[in-house]
Design a protein around this motif. Structure first.
Motif: not given
Length: 213
Positions: A100-118
């Protein structure tokens, strides 16, 4: 004690009721005559005594059986199984928490990447708009200050000498071709000789060669 007695009888392949009936049969078989002459209270006491003695015997046998090496081994195995089950349950909960912790970390990384791409896409759009505006301004400034604003100045008429120099031939050649060829063919001949592909025609009124329209 009664529950232990029932369990002991069951382990022997019989029931408490059958065992008690067997006790009664044994008692009556040992002294049938005494049963008839003995009072009910005395019979009950003797029956209770026999039942208690038999129960004690079965309990002793049961305790010995429980304390046997085989039962000790079984008990030890059960304890180890309990510990193993507890350990597996703990590890499963730990792995689940880690997942669960790893999934949460991955979700945060994906959101951060999407924000930077935007942000990057927005920056690219701004740069592109800026360059387009600069290009439009440059074009406006060029057309505003260019000497080509409006109509391009018309070519001035040339003398026979000037046309010969432009066409790269002699004056005599120009004169001969003009006299020999009809006007449309002379115009075509001049176009073929002119380095810029311009067409020339002879104006009899002025005696000059001017660009054909």
């Amino acid at each position: 004690m009664w529950e232990q007695f029932i369990a002991c009888c069951n382990s022997k392949g019989t029931t408490a009721t059958a065992t008690l009936l067997e006790f009664i049969d044994l008692y009556l078989g040992d002294s049938q005559d005494k049963v008839d002459t003995t009072g009910g209270k005395d019979l009950d006491e003797r029956l209770d005594s026999k039942i208690k003695a038999s129960v004690d015997k079965y309990l002793i046998a049961s305790n010995k059986s429980h304390n046997s090496p085989t039962n000790e081994t079984i008990r030890a195995i059960c304890e180890r199984l309990d510990k193993l089950e507890s350990q597996l349950s703990s590890e499963s909960n730990s792995n689940q928490t880690t997942a669960i912790d790893n999934l949460a970390d991955l979700s945060q990384k994906v959101e951060g990447t999407c924000a930077r791409m935007t942000q990057l896409a927005e920056a690219i759009i701004k740069i592109q708009n800026y360059l387009n505006n600069q290009q439009k301004r440059g074009q406006k400034s060029y057309y505003k200050n260019s000497s080509f604003q409006g109509h391009t100045p018309r070519m001035q008429p040339l003398t026979e000498e000037g046309l010969a120099s432009r066409l790269g031939v002699s004056e005599e050649t120009v004169r001969k071709e003009r006299i020999k060829l009809p006007p449309p063919l002379f115009v075509a001949w001049c176009k073929g000789k002119d380095r810029a592909g311009k067409v020339w025609e002879f104006n009899e009124n002025t005696g000059l060669y001017q660009p054909a329209s």
